[in-house]
Design a protein around this motif. Structure first.
Motif, PDB file in Angstrom:
ATOM      1  N   GLN A 151       0.934  -1.442   0.178  1.00  0.00           N
ATOM      2  CA  GLN A 151       0.474  -0.074  -0.045  1.00  0.00           C
ATOM      3  C   GLN A 151       0.554   1.099   0.247  1.00  0.00           C
ATOM      4  OE1 GLN A 151      -3.218  -0.096  -0.788  1.00  0.00           O
ATOM      5  NE2 GLN A 151      -4.183  -1.197   0.596  1.00  0.00           N
ATOM      6  N   PRO A 152       0.455   1.903  -1.019  1.00  0.00           N
ATOM      7  CA  PRO A 152       2.011   3.386  -1.052  1.00  0.00           C
ATOM      8  C   PRO A 152       0.704   4.377  -0.568  1.00  0.00           C
ATOM      9  CG  PRO A 152      -0.437   3.571  -2.925  1.00  0.00           C
ATOM     10  CD  PRO A 152      -0.483   2.592  -1.775  1.00  0.00           C
ATOM     11  N   LEU A 153       1.982   5.820  -0.166  1.00  0.00           N
ATOM     12  CA  LEU A 153       1.714   7.053   0.612  1.00  0.00           C
ATOM     13  C   LEU A 153       1.717   7.651  -0.835  1.00  0.00           C
ATOM     14  CD1 LEU A 153       1.682   8.216   2.933  1.00  0.00           C
ATOM     15  CD2 LEU A 153       4.362   8.235   3.149  1.00  0.00           C
ATOM     16  N   MET A 154       0.508   8.840  -0.598  1.00  0.00           N
ATOM     17  CA  MET A 154       0.715   9.619  -1.002  1.00  0.00           C
ATOM     18  C   MET A 154       0.446  10.791  -0.649  1.00  0.00           C
ATOM     19  SD  MET A 154      -0.396  11.167  -4.316  1.00  0.00           S
ATOM     20  CE  MET A 154      -1.778  10.030  -5.243  1.00  0.00           C
ATOM     21  N   ILE A 155       2.285  11.544  -0.988  1.00  0.00           N
ATOM     22  CA  ILE A 155       2.499  12.637   0.022  1.00  0.00           C
ATOM     23  C   ILE A 155       2.342  14.250  -0.745  1.00  0.00           C
ATOM     24  CG2 ILE A 155       5.195  13.818   0.966  1.00  0.00           C
ATOM     25  CD1 ILE A 155       6.381  10.897   0.644  1.00  0.00           C
ATOM     26  N   GLN A 156       1.676  14.772  -0.077  1.00  0.00           N
ATOM     27  CA  GLN A 156       1.347  16.648  -1.238  1.00  0.00           C
ATOM     28  C   GLN A 156       3.453  17.461  -1.026  1.00  0.00           C
ATOM     29  OE1 GLN A 156      -1.439  18.555   1.246  1.00  0.00           O
ATOM     30  NE2 GLN A 156      -1.406  20.465  -0.949  1.00  0.00           N
ATOM     31  N   VAL A 157       3.099  17.890  -1.752  1.00  0.00           N
ATOM     32  CA  VAL A 157       4.349  19.276  -1.878  1.00  0.00           C
ATOM     33  C   VAL A 157       3.903  20.117  -1.952  1.00  0.00           C
ATOM     34  CG1 VAL A 157       6.778  18.920  -3.233  1.00  0.00           C
ATOM     35  CG2 VAL A 157       6.042  17.274  -2.698  1.00  0.00           C
ATOM     36  N   THR A 158       4.194  21.600  -1.190  1.00  0.00           N
ATOM     37  CA  THR A 158       3.571  22.219  -1.728  1.00  0.00           C
ATOM     38  C   THR A 158       4.781  22.983  -1.128  1.00  0.00           C
ATOM     39  OG1 THR A 158       3.811  22.615   1.343  1.00  0.00           O
ATOM     40  CG2 THR A 158       1.618  22.601   0.015  1.00  0.00           C
ATOM     41  N   PRO A 159       4.760  25.488  -2.099  1.00  0.00           N
ATOM     42  CA  PRO A 159       5.918  25.448  -1.462  1.00  0.00           C
ATOM     43  C   PRO A 159       6.964  25.873  -0.581  1.00  0.00           C
ATOM     44  CG  PRO A 159       3.527  26.149  -3.266  1.00  0.00           C
ATOM     45  CD  PRO A 159       3.933  25.138  -2.352  1.00  0.00           C
ATOM     46  N   ASN A 175       3.430  16.380 -13.000  1.00  0.00           N
ATOM     47  CA  ASN A 175       3.954  16.941 -13.752  1.00  0.00           C
ATOM     48  C   ASN A 175       4.108  19.028 -13.222  1.00  0.00           C
ATOM     49  OD1 ASN A 175       4.430  14.504 -15.923  1.00  0.00           O
ATOM     50  ND2 ASN A 175       3.215  15.415 -16.965  1.00  0.00           N
ATOM     51  N   SER A 176       3.319  18.674 -12.730  1.00  0.00           N
ATOM     52  CA  SER A 176       3.414  19.862 -11.747  1.00  0.00           C
ATOM     53  C   SER A 176       4.750  20.730 -10.554  1.00  0.00           C
ATOM     54  CB  SER A 176       2.649  21.043 -11.776  1.00  0.00           C
ATOM     55  OG  SER A 176       1.838  20.029  -9.958  1.00  0.00           O
ATOM     56  N   SER A 204      14.444  14.996  -5.334  1.00  0.00           N
ATOM     57  CA  SER A 204      13.754  16.293  -4.778  1.00  0.00           C
ATOM     58  C   SER A 204      12.436  16.670  -5.375  1.00  0.00           C
ATOM     59  CB  SER A 204      15.278  17.275  -4.147  1.00  0.00           C
ATOM     60  OG  SER A 204      14.296  18.563  -3.366  1.00  0.00           O
ATOM     61  N   PHE A 205      11.335  16.629  -4.796  1.00  0.00           N
ATOM     62  CA  PHE A 205      10.671  17.197  -5.441  1.00  0.00           C
ATOM     63  C   PHE A 205       9.693  18.833  -4.713  1.00  0.00           C
ATOM     64  CE2 PHE A 205       9.999  12.912  -5.903  1.00  0.00           C
ATOM     65  CZ  PHE A 205       9.717  12.813  -7.062  1.00  0.00           C
ATOM     66  N   MET A 206       9.866  19.483  -5.734  1.00  0.00           N
ATOM     67  CA  MET A 206       9.221  21.228  -5.268  1.00  0.00           C
ATOM     68  C   MET A 206       7.956  21.814  -5.914  1.00  0.00           C
ATOM     69  SD  MET A 206      13.316  22.215  -4.721  1.00  0.00           S
ATOM     70  CE  MET A 206      13.339  21.314  -6.134  1.00  0.00           C
ATOM     71  N   GLY A 207       7.327  22.585  -5.724  1.00  0.00           N
ATOM     72  CA  GLY A 207       6.294  23.114  -6.596  1.00  0.00           C
ATOM     73  C   GLY A 207       4.954  23.093  -5.625  1.00  0.00           C
ATOM     74  N   GLN A 208       4.047  22.740  -6.100  1.00  0.00           N
ATOM     75  CA  GLN A 208       2.420  22.498  -6.100  1.00  0.00           C
ATOM     76  C   GLN A 208       2.192  20.846  -6.462  1.00  0.00           C
ATOM     77  OE1 GLN A 208       0.985  24.387  -3.623  1.00  0.00           O
ATOM     78  NE2 GLN A 208      -0.527  22.412  -3.145  1.00  0.00           N
ATOM     79  N   GLY A 209       1.733  19.661  -5.298  1.00  0.00           N
ATOM     80  CA  GLY A 209       1.443  19.130  -6.061  1.00  0.00           C
ATOM     81  C   GLY A 209       1.460  17.353  -5.489  1.00  0.00           C
TER      82      GLY A 209
END
Length: 251
Positions: A151-159, A175-176, A204-209
């Motif tokens: 079972q996965p984890l959905m992580i929210q990325v914010t600015p 993609n955002s 490393s993820f940055m932004g909104q998504g």
């Protein structure tokens, strides 16, 4: 005949994609809007359904040969019901909208034929374009069925809150998001795992998504590499260190 197995009878639904259970997908075909499914993923079907091998374009073949990333698909069309599964992995249906989705092809079970996809490379912190991490960029409007080991984890990325993910555990992301491949170590040791921790490359993820992470750093058994090899040594994703190439998009 009586058995507790009858508790697992067919789940009826008006939806095109329905989870029969967490590890099996039921797809309804109505004579239009074919679906593309992973080759060999059909476990059962009802009705007048045909399965044809999907022919790759010359660009797709070049990208696959150079990066190892791509999809081995079959086209499912006709009228009836198709049941899809792959090694009892967990299945998740995602609605792809305008922003699109970037995904590791190893975790794609099926997608609407209306969607488009192309191979892209993830740039590294050290200027090594696509250091072993190639993905599929899926665009358009439609649904795609993804698989995870557990079972996965959905992580929210914010600015104001960026997220780092092990490159072998990431499944997909919006993609955002802006993404960079990096290793939290000094540059002279970039080809070694981080000290003696067993950790290596990460994204490393940055932004909104959103970023989808599975609780495993191995691909499904048909692709898992046992023992040594670049994947085991460097933790750099399915393609190891082979992807030291220039350019971000193959077409």
């Amino acid at each position: 005949m009586q058995s507790p197995l009858f508790a697992h009878a067919d789940v009826q639904s008006q939806e095109r994609y329905t989870l029969q259970n967490p590890q099996m997908l039921r797809v309804t075909l109505e004579g239009h809007d074919d679906i593309l499914a992973r080759k060999g993923a059909m476990v059962a079907y009802q009705g007048l359904v045909e399965f044809d091998g999907e022919i790759q374009s010359s660009g797709e073949r070049r990208a696959r040969a150079h990066t190892g990333e791509g999809l081995d698909l079959m086209r499912c069309h006709g009228q009836g019901t198709v049941y899809l599964a792959n090694l009892a992995q967990y299945i998740h249906v995602v609605e792809v909208e305008q922003d699109g989705l970037t995904v590791d092809s190893s975790y794609v079970l099926a997608l609407d034929s209306s969607l488009s996809y192309q191979v892209v490379a993830v740039d590294s912190q050290y200027g090594i374009s696509g250091s072993g991490k190639y993905q599929l960029n899926i665009t358009g409007r439609g649904k795609v069925a993804l698989m995870t080991s557990g079972q996965p984890l959905m992580i929210q990325v914010t600015p104001d809150k960026y997220v780092n993910v092990d490159s072998d555990a990431i499944v997909a992301w919006s993609n955002s998001l802006r993404v960079q491949m990096q290793a939290q170590t000094h540059s002279s040791g970039v080809w070694r795992r981080r000290g003696n921790t067993g950790e290596g490359w990460e994204l490393s993820f940055m932004g909104q998504g959103y970023a989808l992470v599975q609780p495993s750093e191995l691909l499904p058994p048909q692709n898992a590499e046992i023992g040594g090899g670049l994947r085991a040594q460097y933790g750099m994703g399915q393609q190891g260190a082979r992807g030291q190439n220039q350019g971000n998009v193959w077409s």
